[in-house]
Design an enzyme around this catalytic site. Structure first.
Site, short mmCIF file in Angstrom:
data_model
loop_
_atom_site.label_atom_id
_atom_site.label_comp_id
_atom_site.label_asym_id
_atom_site.label_seq_id
_atom_site.Cartn_x
_atom_site.Cartn_y
_atom_site.Cartn_z
NE ARG A 184 -8.16 4.03 12.93
CZ ARG A 184 -7.27 3.74 13.91
NH1 ARG A 184 -6.13 3.53 13.60
NH2 ARG A 184 -7.49 4.17 15.33
NE ARG A 213 -0.20 -7.75 12.11
CZ ARG A 213 0.85 -8.20 12.54
NH1 ARG A 213 1.16 -8.79 13.74
NH2 ARG A 213 1.76 -8.73 11.67
NE ARG A 266 6.98 -7.84 7.71
CZ ARG A 266 5.87 -7.07 8.22
NH1 ARG A 266 5.63 -6.28 7.18
NH2 ARG A 266 5.08 -6.95 9.29
CE LYS A 286 -1.97 0.81 3.80
NZ LYS A 286 -2.88 0.93 4.89
NE ARG A 302 9.47 -5.59 11.11
CZ ARG A 302 9.98 -4.38 11.09
NH1 ARG A 302 9.88 -3.80 12.26
NH2 ARG A 302 10.60 -3.84 10.03
#
Ligand SMILES: [Zn+2]
Length: 215
Positions: free
Chosen positions: A89, A167, A123, A14, A156
């Site tokens: 949101r 999430r 990641r 994004k 992470r």
């Protein structure tokens, strides 16, 4: 003037897509995440407020995000328009925002959950120099070790499957009602975000009849 909203889950590219469009079409890229991070780093009043909220384990509230966006757009430095990322949101914010700003359309980057998982779970961060790394793009010569500085490549703390599942579920739950409002009032272009960066960008431009990339 061109005014867009961009939506997409983490890992959908994004930020990259918003920046490419913004730079080329001289739009202001209004990223709520970037504004909040900047304020936290520069110890502003807003930054202190955000840190207090985060310290209690909560997410920054919808009202605070709304005032951040209102203040940012009130600067009126967006002569050619803007592309906004991280807002609205809530359904209420979406209704109000669409009425206030005559939005041209909503770019909805679509990435299947399995692909989000694949991207996010590969990641890594170098413990030594802090460089972001993705095992999909590069294979280190020695496992879990960054070739350049030999620091340890670590995930992470919140990039593990359980946290990611939460999430993903939250994202779908929050986004669904928004997309419905947008579809009722504006043109929503759902773009296949599994494609390479340039193709995603081209596809966004085709959908909104925007000038094509020259480079
Ligand atoms: Zn390093």
């Amino acid at each position: 003037m061109r005014k867009f909203i961009i939506m997409g889950i983490q890992g959908s590219g994004k930020g990259t897509q918003a920046k490419l469009l913004a730079v080329d079409l001289e739009l202001e890229h209004v990223s709520v995440g970037d504004i909040v991070r900047w304020n936290a780093q520069h110890h502003t009043k807003l930054g202190a407020q955000v840190k207090r909220i985060m310290a209690t384990g909560h997410l920054v509230g919808d009202d605070l995000v709304e005032s951040v966006v209102r203040d940012r757009l009130a600067e009126h430095d967006w002569n050619y328009g803007f592309i906004i990322d991280g807002f609205p949101r809530t359904a209420r914010q979406a209704e109000f925002f669409l009425e206030t700003y005559d939005i041209d359309g909503v770019i909805n980057l679509d990435l299947p959950d399995e692909e989000v998982s694949r991207r996010v779970l590969s990641r890594r961060l170098c413990a030594e120099c802090g460089l972001d790394y993705n095992l999909m793009a590069h294979r280190p010569r020695r496992e879990d070790t960054f070739d350049v500085c030999h620091g340890a490549l670590e995930a992470r703390v919140d990039d593990h499957p359980e946290a990611l599942a939460v999430r993903l579920a939250e994202y779908h739950e929050e986004t669904k009602p928004l997309i419905e409002i947008f579809e009722r009032k504006e043109f929503v272009a759902t773009i296949d975000a599994t494609l390479p960066v340039e193709e995603v960008q081209d596809s966004i431009r085709e959908q909104f009849s925007l000038p094509l990339r020259t480079r």
